[in-house]
Design an enzyme around this catalytic site. Structure first.
Site, PDB file in Angstrom:
ATOM      1  N   HIS A   1      42.407  63.530  14.388  1.00 30.98           N
ATOM      2  CA  HIS A   1      42.724  64.150  13.098  1.00 30.98           C
ATOM      3  C   HIS A   1      41.622  65.127  12.719  1.00 30.98           C
ATOM      4  O   HIS A   1      40.568  65.171  13.351  1.00 30.98           O
ATOM      5  CB  HIS A   1      42.910  63.089  12.003  1.00 30.98           C
ATOM      6  CG  HIS A   1      41.684  62.293  11.691  1.00 30.98           C
ATOM      7  ND1 HIS A   1      41.236  61.257  12.493  1.00 30.98           N
ATOM      8  CD2 HIS A   1      40.796  62.371  10.658  1.00 30.98           C
ATOM      9  CE1 HIS A   1      40.142  60.732  11.967  1.00 30.98           C
ATOM     10  NE2 HIS A   1      39.845  61.396  10.858  1.00 30.98           N
TER      11      HIS A   1
ATOM     12  N   GLU B   1      42.425  64.625   7.067  1.00 33.96           N
ATOM     13  CA  GLU B   1      41.664  63.749   6.181  1.00 33.96           C
ATOM     14  C   GLU B   1      40.911  64.615   5.179  1.00 33.96           C
ATOM     15  O   GLU B   1      40.259  65.586   5.558  1.00 33.96           O
ATOM     16  CB  GLU B   1      40.669  62.902   6.977  1.00 33.96           C
ATOM     17  CG  GLU B   1      39.787  62.019   6.095  1.00 33.96           C
ATOM     18  CD  GLU B   1      38.737  61.243   6.883  1.00 33.96           C
ATOM     19  OE1 GLU B   1      37.925  60.552   6.251  1.00 33.96           O
ATOM     20  OE2 GLU B   1      38.732  61.351   8.135  1.00 33.96           O
TER      21      GLU B   1
ATOM     22  N   HIS C   1      36.029  77.678  14.601  1.00 34.21           N
ATOM     23  CA  HIS C   1      37.287  77.699  13.858  1.00 34.21           C
ATOM     24  C   HIS C   1      38.259  76.667  14.414  1.00 34.21           C
ATOM     25  O   HIS C   1      38.065  76.139  15.507  1.00 34.21           O
ATOM     26  CB  HIS C   1      37.922  79.094  13.883  1.00 34.21           C
ATOM     27  CG  HIS C   1      38.462  79.508  15.216  1.00 34.21           C
ATOM     28  ND1 HIS C   1      37.670  80.000  16.227  1.00 34.21           N
ATOM     29  CD2 HIS C   1      39.733  79.505  15.710  1.00 34.21           C
ATOM     30  CE1 HIS C   1      38.417  80.286  17.281  1.00 34.21           C
ATOM     31  NE2 HIS C   1      39.674  79.982  17.002  1.00 34.21           N
TER      32      HIS C   1
END
Length: 216
Positions: free
Chosen positions: A145, A191, A90
């Site tokens: 990211h 993204e 997670h």
């Protein structure tokens, strides 16, 4: 699924069968108290029940007992060393405004809300489990990211939403596959990507990075 919850499921099923016979049915909620005091274990069992096994909301206790009893040391849900390396689990992001983040990830990006509490929330998107934790957000200032898989149609729909137009785009796409690069309300870099590892590796066979080495 750890040994403790496995044993609890077996015990509950056995008691139900003893009390009401072989036809008695159970849901995965039968193995938990009527309060959300162990959300991680609840989500683990829920994913096993719904996503992996694709069981109905209620199933015969005899069936569940047999399925859980058959989980051995090679199972992805056992406590074996191999099971501890079964993939990404997670992602937790610190957020400064829980409502704003829920609207962003749920309303704009299409994540499904699972539960929320005073200082956080769990959401899901496909196999992705996202935790929003209320606190002081410190987004990365480098290239770090988080990328999520979307097909081109989904990205097109997102681009048409007002919330997307208000979000900061932190770079334009220059790599294989379609991508959108946006920041969430706290500046975490995201993204939305339509490609995969396989498609990226295929592209590198045609146009390799400088100094590229294949590791397998």
């Amino acid at each position: 699924m750890n040994t403790k919850i496995k044993q609890k499921i077996l015990l509950v099923c056995a008691e139900k069968i003893k009390q009401k016979g072989d036809g008695v049915q159970v849901s995965f909620y039968a193995f938990f108290a009527n309060k959300n005091d162990d959300p991680v274990t609840l989500m683990t069992v829920a994913r096993w029940w719904i996503e992996e096994q694709q069981l109905n909301h209620f199933e015969k206790a005899t069936k569940i007992y047999a399925m859980v009893a058959s989980l051995d040391d090679t199972s992805a849900y056992s406590n074996s060393t191999a099971a501890q390396h079964n993939g990404f689990n997670h992602l937790t992001l610190s957020v400064s405004n829980l409502d704003a983040s829920l609207e962003f990830y749920g309303g704009l990006l299409g994540f499904k809300g699972e539960v929320r509490w005073n200082t956080g929330a769990y959401l899901s998107y496909g196999n992705c489990w996202l935790c929003l934790s209320l606190g002081k957000a410190k987004p990365s200032q480098d290239y770090t990211h988080f990328a999520f898989t979307y097909d081109l149609d989904a990205m097109t729909q997102i681009q048409q939403k007002t919330a997307f137009k208000a979000a900061r785009q932190w770079q334009s796409n220059s790599s294989e596959g379609d991508s959108l690069y946006i920041e969430d309300p706290d500046g975490h870099k995201l993204e939305l990507h339509s490609g995969s590892l396989a498609s990226r590796l295929d592209s590198l066979k045609v146009k390799p990075y400088d100094g590229l080495e294949w590791l397998n």
